[in-house]
Structure formats: structure tokens, C-alpha cells
Design a protein around this motif. Structure first.
Motif, short mmCIF file in Angstrom:
data_model
loop_
_atom_site.label_atom_id
_atom_site.label_comp_id
_atom_site.label_asym_id
_atom_site.label_seq_id
_atom_site.Cartn_x
_atom_site.Cartn_y
_atom_site.Cartn_z
N ALA A 1 54.96 62.97 -25.59
CA ALA A 1 55.66 62.37 -26.73
C ALA A 1 54.68 61.99 -27.84
N VAL A 2 53.51 61.49 -27.45
CA VAL A 2 52.50 61.08 -28.42
C VAL A 2 51.33 62.05 -28.30
N PRO A 3 50.76 62.50 -29.45
CA PRO A 3 49.61 63.40 -29.35
C PRO A 3 48.52 62.78 -28.49
N GLY A 4 48.09 63.50 -27.48
CA GLY A 4 47.15 62.94 -26.51
C GLY A 4 45.70 63.11 -26.91
N HIS A 5 44.84 62.47 -26.13
CA HIS A 5 43.39 62.58 -26.30
C HIS A 5 42.79 62.72 -24.91
N VAL A 6 42.39 63.94 -24.58
CA VAL A 6 41.85 64.22 -23.25
C VAL A 6 40.32 64.16 -23.30
N ALA A 7 39.75 63.28 -22.49
CA ALA A 7 38.29 63.19 -22.38
C ALA A 7 37.83 64.08 -21.25
N VAL A 8 36.82 64.91 -21.51
CA VAL A 8 36.32 65.87 -20.53
C VAL A 8 34.83 65.61 -20.29
N LEU A 9 34.47 65.27 -19.05
CA LEU A 9 33.08 64.96 -18.71
C LEU A 9 32.48 66.14 -17.95
N ALA A 10 31.52 66.83 -18.59
CA ALA A 10 30.93 68.03 -18.00
C ALA A 10 29.58 67.75 -17.37
N PHE A 11 29.26 68.48 -16.30
CA PHE A 11 27.94 68.42 -15.66
C PHE A 11 27.10 69.50 -16.34
N ASP B 1 28.07 65.12 -27.87
CA ASP B 1 26.79 65.10 -27.15
C ASP B 1 26.54 63.75 -26.49
N VAL B 2 26.09 63.78 -25.25
CA VAL B 2 25.66 62.55 -24.57
C VAL B 2 24.18 62.68 -24.24
N TRP B 3 23.55 61.54 -24.01
CA TRP B 3 22.11 61.50 -23.72
C TRP B 3 21.80 62.24 -22.43
N ASP B 4 20.71 62.98 -22.44
CA ASP B 4 20.32 63.71 -21.23
C ASP B 4 19.60 62.82 -20.21
N GLY B 5 19.39 61.54 -20.56
CA GLY B 5 18.79 60.61 -19.62
C GLY B 5 17.27 60.64 -19.56
N VAL B 6 16.64 61.52 -20.35
CA VAL B 6 15.18 61.62 -20.32
C VAL B 6 14.58 60.61 -21.30
N PRO B 7 13.87 59.58 -20.81
CA PRO B 7 13.30 58.57 -21.71
C PRO B 7 12.28 59.18 -22.66
N LYS C 1 9.00 67.42 -9.87
CA LYS C 1 9.81 67.17 -8.68
C LYS C 1 11.15 67.90 -8.82
N PRO C 2 11.63 68.57 -7.78
CA PRO C 2 12.93 69.25 -7.87
C PRO C 2 14.03 68.26 -8.25
N GLN C 3 14.95 68.70 -9.07
CA GLN C 3 16.14 67.92 -9.46
C GLN C 3 15.82 66.67 -10.29
N GLU C 4 14.59 66.60 -10.82
CA GLU C 4 14.21 65.42 -11.60
C GLU C 4 15.12 65.25 -12.82
N GLN C 5 15.39 66.36 -13.52
CA GLN C 5 16.27 66.30 -14.69
C GLN C 5 17.66 65.80 -14.33
N ILE C 6 18.16 66.30 -13.20
CA ILE C 6 19.50 65.90 -12.74
C ILE C 6 19.51 64.42 -12.39
N GLU C 7 18.46 63.96 -11.71
CA GLU C 7 18.38 62.53 -11.34
C GLU C 7 18.40 61.64 -12.57
N LEU C 8 17.61 62.00 -13.57
CA LEU C 8 17.54 61.20 -14.80
C LEU C 8 18.90 61.18 -15.49
N PHE C 9 19.54 62.35 -15.55
CA PHE C 9 20.84 62.43 -16.21
C PHE C 9 21.88 61.59 -15.47
N MET C 10 21.92 61.73 -14.14
CA MET C 10 22.94 61.03 -13.35
C MET C 10 22.77 59.51 -13.42
N LYS C 11 21.51 59.07 -13.51
CA LYS C 11 21.24 57.64 -13.60
C LYS C 11 21.85 57.04 -14.87
#
Length: 458
Positions: free
Chosen positions: A13-23, A74-80, A88-98
Motif C-alpha cells: 500500500a505504501v512505497p517500500g524501502h528494502v535494505a539489502v546487506l551484502a557480504f 557504500d559501507v566501511w570495509d573495516g580497515v583502520p 593472515k588468512p581472512q584478515e580482511q573478512i575479520e576486520l569487515f565483520m568486526k
């Protein structure tokens, strides 16, 4: 087919706003955007805010510029600032997820402020277990998307039961008969982080929390079709509020044909039907040097025509003189239009890491597989290929050796067993086509997903 899906009426009934969070890593964001594109086309009055890192958005959005009701946020990639990566493997993913929960919350506030529309529905990659809490705070439905197959999803949903039953780091050859549809799966086939590997890693924790959180979602949707895994599908339907197989995406709306810069299709046109071995290991996995040597030696000895997609930096590991000696037998290229290659009548077998997207493309092409899994869901996919669906073979001990590869090539391309594998995978292809046709299971599940997206009251 997909045109019919895209014309579904908007019923909110009301125009919606769908938020989509991508990995934003691996091949996660692109398939999610493809689904959002289909939904957005069917409902021009709904606004979609697609949240991912700048790098990820830049790489996937060029295809969908015509959609005015999807906005890349755009959201921050978590890298200070000034951070030095340790390697270290998955370091980028760890920083992002944090940083992800806070980054997504802030970005959503900005999107609400800019559009003047409250979020009416929250769609996310299934990895984001915390998205369920966000949706609850906003009083909207949470719809997580699992990018791989139902068997690996089931493994993560049942992690606690699997650990209680078999013990962490226990026996590697136990069958998972206690889980519906998984009786062919051995404990050693499970993804890292369920029983083996570093159970305290960022990834293991993320998947464990995800498995516990998903039953709270309004629906979980995945890129598969019900007829591929009926037992697992039936079980997950009983575990979740709704479990919606809405694929295979590659058959519903294939990407435009890719530029065949290396002349692969022209070369395939000159080969006999079902005679060629096609080799590709995806964007991440690469066999170690000694396995590349074994593979090359097996191909040369067999005389089988081959098309091999290989990154240039791997070619140094091939046996001396291999490209020259096999110039009339095979084609060695840096990149192939894989979907078109697997659809070609000349391709008789696909030698692959058995990632989910490659597996679905093989089904779409009706091409049997020889699987050499590396990590994640690939071992589990390979086991299903060989023992459950019977559409291909796993290499012996999970490693390329010359004799083992020769044996697999012979079985698939020269023996009666190969014809049986071809029959089985063609039967799956027909079931997939039926599922995406009007009133098929995937068609109806997409309609159900659309209803949840557009009818959710904010």
C-alpha cells in the motif's frame, strides 16, 4: 521465463524501502544483486538500498545502471587508517565483520534520512546473523540469502547436533545418517569449522551463529531448486519459517554472452561431440604445482582434447614443453566464457573445484564432473555429485595424480558408466528447467519471496 517473474504486480500500500546487506567477498554480492534487480524491476515504486563496500559495489553495479530504484550505498570495509596487513588468512573478512553491525546501522540511518522512507524489509547475506536482531528492532521481516547449496546450509544448521554426536575433531569417516538427506555425507566432507579446523576462527563463529539464527528469519532463500535435494529441502522447510529455492539463477536470467577473447567456442566447434575435457578451478582455488604437473601429464598421455582455463602465473608449474607438445590437442587460455563453454555439445567432462556456481553451470550444460574440492562446501558438493546425484566422480583421495586422472577420464569419456552419468545430469537439467517454468517450484517460490518483500508492513 524471467520476464514473467518481473511483471508481478506491486501490492504494498505504501512505497517500500528494502535494505539489502551484502557480504562483499568472493561471489556473494553479485548473485544477491541479481535477485534484487529482478525484484526492483517488478516494483518500480519500491526503493532498494544496497549496502556493501565501495570496492564491491563498484565491481558489480556497472551491469545494473538502468535501475533507478536500486541505490548502491557504500559501507566501511573495516580497515583502520594506516593498517598494515599481516598476511593472515581472512584478515580482511575479520576486520569487515568486526565493524559490520555498526557500519550497516549507520548507513541505514543515512538511507532512511535521504529517502524519507522507513525500512520496510531487511534482506541480507545469510552470513549476517546479526541482521535478524536489526530487523526485529525495526519491526520488519528478515530475509537471509544463502549463496551455496542446501546440504552445506544443513551442515551449519545442525552444527551443534553434529558436534554432540561425533565429537569435535573425531572420526573422519562417519556417515551423517542422522540428518535427513545427508546419509551419503561423511564427517570429513563437512566444511571447515563444523568439526575440524579452527573452530574459534571468525568464519567458524560466523557460520555457527548463522546456523542458530536462521530459524528466526521470515524466510531463507537460496540459489537451488527443490527437486535437486528433496529430502534436505523437506527437512529445512520444517526447520525454517519458509525455505525458498529460487534458482538456478544461471538458467533463469543468464548473463549476456561474454566476449570470447581467446576463441574458445570457435575451437570447440571443431571438436567431436562430448569429447573435450574442460578444466577450470574458479577465481580462488588453484591446485598446488605437483598436482598441475600430474594433471598435465594425464591429459597429454590420454590424448583427450582439452580446454584449460589457467591463470598465467600458474603456467610456470606445467611440465617443460607441455604447451608446445599439446598445441594440436588442447587450448590453454587465461579465461573462458564458462557458461557458454559448458553449454557446448563438444564438452564431455568438467574438471572442477566443485564450487556451487560451477556445479549449477554444469547441470545447465548437462556435463558430468570430475571433482577436486579444496575448501568450504566443495568437498560436500563433490560427495553429493558422486554418491547422491551420481553425475560425476571425485578424484581419488581428493588429490590429482596422473593415474587417478587417467582413470576418471576413461570412466567418464570412454566407458558405459560415463553415459549413465550424462543421463543422470541431463535428467537434473530437465528438472531444473521445469522448476523455473511458470508454476514450477522455483517460480512459485520467487513469487512467495516477492510477497514477503513487498507486503511487509513497516
Amino acid at each position: 521465463m524471467h520476464q514473467q517473474l518481473l511483471k508481478m504486480p506491486q501490492t504494498a500500500a505504501v512505497p517500500g524501502h528494502v535494505a539489502v546487506l551484502a557480504f562483499p567477498f568472493s561471489t556473494h554480492a553479485a548473485p544477491l544483486l541479481a535477485i534484487i534487480h529482478r525484484l526492483a524491476t517488478s516494483s518500480p515504486n519500491t526503493h532498494f538500498s544496497f549496502f556493501s563496500t565501495q570496492q564491491s559495489n563498484n565491481s558489480i553495479f556497472s551491469v545494473y545502471k538502468q535501475n533507478t530504484n536500486i541505490k548502491a550505498c557504500d559501507v566501511w570495509d573495516g580497515v583502520p587508517e594506516g593498517h598494515v596487513f599481516s598476511g593472515k588468512p581472512q584478515e580482511q573478512i575479520e576486520l569487515f565483520m568486526k565493524s559490520a553491525p555498526n557500519s550497516f546501522r549507520k548507513a541505514m540511518e543515512v538511507a532512511v534520512s535521504e529517502t524519507g522512507r522507513k525500512v520496510s524489509c531487511l534482506v541480507s547475506d545469510a552470513f549476517f546473523w546479526f541482521a535478524g536482531e536489526m530487523a526485529e528492532e525495526k519491526g520488519v521481516a528478515w530475509l537471509p540469502f544463502w549463496t551455496a547449496g542446501p546440504a552445506s546450509l544443513s551442515a551449519h544448521v545442525y552444527t551443534d547436533l553434529i558436534r554432540e554426536t561425533f565429537g569435535v575433531g573425531g572420526q573422519e569417516d562417519e556417515l551423517l545418517s542422522l540428518i535427513p538427506g545427508m546419509s551419503k555425507i561423511r564427517t570429513r566432507d563437512l566444511p571447515e569449522g563444523v568439526l575440524f579446523g579452527n573452530l574459534e576462527s571468525c568464519f567458524s563463529n560466523m557460520l555457527h551463529k548463522m546456523g542458530r539464527a536462521l530459524p528466526q528469519a521470515a524466510a531463507v532463500f537460496i540459489n537451488s531448486f527443490e527437486e535437486l535435494d528433496p529430502s534436505i529441502t523437506k527437512d529445512l522447510k520444517s526447520r525454517f519459517e519458509k525455505f525458498l529455492n529460487i534458482g538456478p539463477f544461471n538458467m533463469i536470467s543468464p548473463a549476456p554472452p561474454a566476449a570470447d577473447t581467446h576463441g574458445c567456442i570457435t575451437w570447440l566447434d571443431k571438436q567431436k561431440p562430448a569429447s573435450v575435457a574442460y578444466l577450470s578451478f574458479g577465481s580462488v582455488a588453484t591446485p598446488p604445482p605437483h598436482e598441475l604437473v600430474a594433471l598435465a601429464e594425464a591429459l597429454e598421455t590420454s590424448g583427450v582434447p582439452f580446454l584449460w582455463s589457467m591463470k598465467d602465473n600458474s603456467k610456470v608449474h606445467l611440465p617443460d614443453g607441455f604447451p608446445e607438445r599439446t598445441a594440436s590437442q588442447g587450448l590453454l587460455v587465461a579465461w573462458t566464457p564458462q557458461f557458454e563453454v559448458l553449454a557446448h555439445r563438444a564438452v564431455g567432462v568438467f574438471i572442477t573445484h566443485c564450487g556451487w556456481n560451477s556445479l549449477l553451470e554444469s547441470i545447465a550444460g548437462g556435463v558430468p564432473l570430475i571433482c577436486r574440492p579444496f575448501f568450504g562446501d566443495q568437498r560436500l558438493n563433490g560427495r553429493m555429485v558422486e554418491d547422491a546425484w551420481r553425475i560425476g566422480l571425485l578424484v581419488e583421495d581428493g588429490v590429482f595424480r596422473k593415474h587417478g586422472v587417467l582413470n576418471c577420464l576413461d570412466k567418464v569419456l570412454s566407458q558405459d558408466s560415463g553415459e549413465k552419468l550424462r543421463e543422470n545430469i541431463r535428467a537434473l537439467k530437465q528438472l531444473a528447467k521445469k522448476s523455473i517454468a511458470p508454476d514450477g517450484s522455483s517460480f512459485n517460490n520467487f513469487v512467495a519471496l516477492s510477497d514477503l518483500v513487498f507486503n511487509t508492513k513497516s
